[in-house]
Every structure is written in C-alpha cells, then in structure tokens.
Enzyme design. Structure first.
Site, PDB file in Angstrom:
ATOM      1  N   GLY A  43       0.821  -1.212   0.000  1.00  0.00           N
ATOM      2  CA  GLY A  43       0.000   0.000   0.000  1.00  0.00           C
ATOM      3  C   GLY A  43       0.848   1.252   0.000  1.00  0.00           C
ATOM      4  O   GLY A  43       0.405   2.319  -0.413  1.00  0.00           O
ATOM      5  N   CYS A  46       1.017   6.163   0.209  1.00  0.00           N
ATOM      6  CA  CYS A  46      -0.354   6.670   0.117  1.00  0.00           C
ATOM      7  C   CYS A  46      -1.229   6.110   1.229  1.00  0.00           C
ATOM      8  O   CYS A  46      -1.880   6.847   1.962  1.00  0.00           O
ATOM      9  CB  CYS A  46      -0.952   6.320  -1.241  1.00  0.00           C
ATOM     10  SG  CYS A  46      -2.721   6.629  -1.281  1.00  0.00           S
ATOM     11  N   GLY A 178       6.692  25.407   3.273  1.00  0.00           N
ATOM     12  CA  GLY A 178       6.132  24.892   2.027  1.00  0.00           C
ATOM     13  C   GLY A 178       4.632  25.080   2.002  1.00  0.00           C
ATOM     14  O   GLY A 178       3.914  24.571   2.870  1.00  0.00           O
ATOM     15  N   GLY A 179       4.146  25.835   1.013  1.00  0.00           N
ATOM     16  CA  GLY A 179       2.717  26.128   0.912  1.00  0.00           C
ATOM     17  C   GLY A 179       2.064  25.408  -0.249  1.00  0.00           C
ATOM     18  O   GLY A 179       1.077  25.876  -0.811  1.00  0.00           O
ATOM     19  N   VAL A 181       0.559  21.477  -1.700  1.00  0.00           N
ATOM     20  CA  VAL A 181      -0.577  20.654  -1.277  1.00  0.00           C
ATOM     21  C   VAL A 181      -0.401  20.156   0.162  1.00  0.00           C
ATOM     22  O   VAL A 181      -1.279  20.343   1.012  1.00  0.00           O
ATOM     23  CB  VAL A 181      -0.763  19.458  -2.240  1.00  0.00           C
ATOM     24  CG1 VAL A 181      -1.846  18.517  -1.732  1.00  0.00           C
ATOM     25  CG2 VAL A 181      -1.133  19.955  -3.639  1.00  0.00           C
ATOM     26  N   GLU A 201       6.331  30.184   2.399  1.00  0.00           N
ATOM     27  CA  GLU A 201       6.417  29.722   1.003  1.00  0.00           C
ATOM     28  C   GLU A 201       7.335  30.652   0.231  1.00  0.00           C
ATOM     29  O   GLU A 201       7.089  31.860   0.163  1.00  0.00           O
ATOM     30  CB  GLU A 201       5.018  29.667   0.380  1.00  0.00           C
ATOM     31  CG  GLU A 201       4.982  29.406  -1.122  1.00  0.00           C
ATOM     32  CD  GLU A 201       5.715  28.145  -1.556  1.00  0.00           C
ATOM     33  OE1 GLU A 201       6.701  28.264  -2.316  1.00  0.00           O
ATOM     34  OE2 GLU A 201       5.327  27.039  -1.123  1.00  0.00           O
ATOM     35  N   HIS A 438     -30.557  19.213  -9.201  1.00  0.00           N
ATOM     36  CA  HIS A 438     -30.750  20.376  -8.328  1.00  0.00           C
ATOM     37  C   HIS A 438     -31.290  19.929  -6.986  1.00  0.00           C
ATOM     38  O   HIS A 438     -32.181  19.089  -6.949  1.00  0.00           O
ATOM     39  CB  HIS A 438     -31.739  21.346  -8.991  1.00  0.00           C
ATOM     40  CG  HIS A 438     -32.083  22.522  -8.136  1.00  0.00           C
ATOM     41  ND1 HIS A 438     -31.217  23.576  -7.942  1.00  0.00           N
ATOM     42  CD2 HIS A 438     -33.189  22.798  -7.385  1.00  0.00           C
ATOM     43  CE1 HIS A 438     -31.781  24.463  -7.130  1.00  0.00           C
ATOM     44  NE2 HIS A 438     -32.976  24.010  -6.778  1.00  0.00           N
TER      45      HIS A 438
END
Length: 461
Positions: A43, A46, A178-179, A181, A201, A438
C-alpha cells in the site's frame, strides 16, 4: 523469513505502493506470474503515511469545524477539545481496513508477495532477503520520501509529514515550510484543531502549481480562517531549544513556534537500489523513461513517484495498469499528464484538471484563450453548505475546454466530470445541454458551461 516461492517470474515489481500493486494486480489479471517486493507495508506511502491518513485527519478537522460553527445552522453545540488518541485510533481503523482488503486482493490474484528490501542486481533480476528473483520484465516502483533542504536536519522539533501524522497531541503553534498541497492540508487540519499556524512559502503564492486565481482565493480564505502565511521569501535557517523552533528567512524575518513541519515536496526513492549500475538513467534521482514508461534498458520499466511529473497516488496507479497492458502488447494510450485530476483537501478544497490560464496563453497565444469564473454564491447547495469559491473554465478560443479549476467546500468531488470534459476535449456547447441535478454543487459546473457557451441563466453579465 523462510521463503517457499519460486524465483522465476514473468514480471517482478519492486515496490508495493499504488504504482507497484496496480502493476501486479493488472498483470496477474492478464495471466502473468507476478512477484511483488515490498520492504515496508503493501500500500506504500499513500495508504500508510500519505493520502489516506491525511484525509482522515482532514475529515476529523471538518467535524471539529462543523461543531464549532453549529450555531450558524441553529445547532447549539460546544467543542470540548480534540482527543488526538481518539483521532489517531479512527485514522488507524481506516488504514487497517483498507490494508486488510488490499492484502486479500493481492493474495486472491495469486501474486507472490515478498517482504524485504529489494535491489536491482541485473537487467532481469532483483535480490531480496539474500535471494535472487528473476523476471522477464522488471517494474521499478520504489516511490518517494519527504524531502528536506541541505543543512536542514529532521530531528527534535523539526519534522516531516510522516512524523506530523503520528503526533499524539495538537501543537500549540507550528511553522510549515512549504505552501503546496501537503503544507496547505496540514495548515488546514492544525488550524481546525486549534493550533496557531504560519506557512512559509518561497514562491509568490500558496499552491503555486494551481491557476493564479485559485491560489489568490485560497490565500483570502486562509487569511479569513486566521492561518498566517509569508510568501516570496525563502527559508535561511532554523534553531531549536526547549521552548520551540526559531526560523529565519533570507530577508532576515524571524518566526517562532513549537514545531517546524518541512513540507517542501517529495524526492524519488532511487538511491543505492542498483538502478544506475544496470544502466538506468537517473536525473536528480528521478528515473527517466519514454512515454511508454520504458527505461531504455532491457525489459525494465518505471512507474509512480520515481518518474518525473505529478506525484499522485492515482497517477502511479494508472501508470501501473498502463505498464502491465504495455508489457502484454495491449498497446494502451499513453497517459497525458495534464489530464490527471488534482485535489488539495484543505478547507476550502481545490480541484483542478487540465492546464491553467497562464499555461494556455503560453501554448496557444494570449488572444486565443478564453476563461470565465462562475461564483459559487449563485449555487443553492454551496449556499446551504455556507461555502464560498468559484469554478473557472479555460478554453481555446472557438475550441475545446483545456482547464477546469475549482475552489470551495467539497469541490474535489466534482473533478470526475471535469476530467471527462478535459480529456474528451469537450466544447462548451457539448456540456451546456447536460442536465445537472438540483440542488447540487455539480450544477455550478453546468452553469459555468452555460456561461461559457454564451447562454448564462444565472450569471450577471
């Protein structure tokens, strides 16, 4: 561990993460005798240290926000605190259920899973646990690790995402280097859990790979949430003592907090694995392949985070399927990198597929690109969820849509339709007549396309 398997296989896969296990499952499905070698846990990053545990934390963070803001919806609730032991137990439960399922799947396909640290020792062989395992084809899928900067040692109060995921308490304050993900997702979680967060960042925007309009909107939303950030100024150094960390930037600015999370991206895990000795080309550690993911050496292929490009589990997964089919002569269509959907699971969420407006202008010329933004304020379900944001569409003038970019709560769930539109090169006129239920946020996508096709119903012209 005593091995009872054979040593000759059709396909030997080195690495059991998203790319590796997908290769193994598809190859086995196609009748191949497959060995899957994994040093840690089936795995990979992740499932155990990346996407799945972070998204579990983000869901817990969303629940915390819902409780805290319940009064807005007439629900009087009080947040008594975050029980990190409970959060971690929930997170572990999610991981272990998926892990058991994956183990069962690999077993049911009669894939030989070898637990151990494998090394490429010939163009058709991997050595693991002192044993030589040969394959007519070798697939390299050794994944990635959390990068740091030269001279920035990960120790004590300076940590990577793996350490942050295992924390047993909520930090009082944290600086996130670090900006992108990973940094934005952790900032979102920790803020919801009650921490004081500052992102550093070096580039001019947060999530710098996204369309600039999306980045600016995230910055506004984070500012509103009280998440601090400092842009366009690079990290210089950090010191730590019993009280916390002290970070200095190149401009001389300083920041103090309890912890520093280093979230500057992930590097390819290819060192000391015998790749170069067998003639495989590496560039800054990444394995160089052709568009069919072949390394140019023997029958050696590579998939996932070690191949330059987006480091996403679903990219590795798709590449694994692609390589298995390529080996079996099914001639699958090469994967177009820009057509891979991308989601940042912060609050607000970001979903995008295709190219940004700036990339489109570079590719087709500024006069040949059109874009529109549809504000979620006009969308019933978004109003109910009390979320703000927009959907931005980028098209080639008189041509297909080449980019779908979204920000707002839950927009990652809309990326499926977005990727069909971009990958099938749909024209706005193709999508505008489609009926969207909707009230759903999905309707906002429909409205955006009505607008782009020149017949907006709800947009203010």
């Amino acid at each position: 561990m005593a091995e009872t398997h054979g040593t000759d296989f059709d396909i030997v896969v080195l690495g059991g993460g998203s790319g590796g296990y997908a290769t193994a499952l598809r190859a086995a499905q196609l009748g191949q005798n497959v060995a899957l070698i994994e040093a840690d846990k089936l795995g990979g990053t992740c499932l155990h240290y990346g996407c799945v545990p972070t998204k579990a934390l983000l869901h817990a963070a969303e629940v915390a926000d819902n409780v805290r803001e319940g009064h807005q919806f007439g629900v009087n609730a009080t947040l008594n605190g975050i029980d990190m032991a409970g959060v971690n137990s929930y997170k572990s439960g999610v991981i272990s259920g998926l892990y058991k399922g994956l183990q069962g799947l690999v077993k049911s396909r009669k894939i030989t899973l070898i637990e151990g640290y494998g090394k490429l020792v010939a163009q058709d062989a991997v050595e693991v646990n002192g044993q030589r395992i040969t394959g007519k084809h070798i697939v390299l899928a050794t994944g990635s690790y959390s990068r740091t900067l030269p001279g920035l040692t990960i120790e004590g109060r300076v940590m990577t995402s793996e350490h942050a995921l295992a924390m047993e308490h909520v930090p009082g304050s944290a600086i996130i280097l670090g900006g992108g993900v990973i940094g934005s997702e952790f900032a979102s979680v920790w803020k919801s859990f009650g921490a004081d967060v500052t992102i550093i960042e070096g580039l001019p925007h947060l999530v710098p790979n996204e369309d600039e309009a999306i980045s600016k909107n995230l910055e506004r939303a984070f500012r509103k949430r009280g998440i601090n950030f400092n842009l366009g100024d690079r990290f210089a150094n950090v010191t730590q003592d019993a009280n916390g960390v002290h970070v200095t930037l190149e401009s001389g600015k300083t920041f103090d907090a309890e912890y520093l999370l280093v979230a500057i991206g992930r590097g390819p895990r290819t060192a000391d694995l015998g790749y170069e000795a067998q003639g495989v080309t590496l560039d800054r550690g990444f394995v160089i392949t052709d568009e069919k993911l072949h390394t140019g050496v023997g029958n050696i292929w590579a998939v996932g985070d070690i191949v330059p490009g987006l480091q996403l589990a679903h990219r590795g997964f798709q590449q694994g399927i692609f390589v298995a089919e390529q080996i079996l002569g099914l001639n699958p269509a090469p994967i177009v990198e820009s057509g891979i959907p991308r989601v940042t699971y912060s609050e607000p969420e970001i979903g995008s597929v295709g190219i940004t407006e700036a990339q489109a202008k570079e590719q087709y010329g500024a006069d040949n690109v059109e874009s529109i933004e549809y504000n979620l304020a006009g969308n019933g379900k978004s109003k109910i969820l009390n979320t703000q944001g927009f959907i931005k569409l980028v098209r080639k003038k008189d041509g297909p849509v080449v980019g779908v970019h979204m920000i707002g709560a839950r927009v990652g769930e809309l990326i499926g339709e977005g990727q069909l539109i971009v990958n099938w090169e749909a024209y706005p006129e193709d999508v505008a007549p489609l009926i969207h239920a909707h009230p759903t946020q999905n309707e906002a996508l429909g409205e955006a396309f009505l607008s782009l096709a020149g017949k907006p119903l709800h947009a203010h012209n």
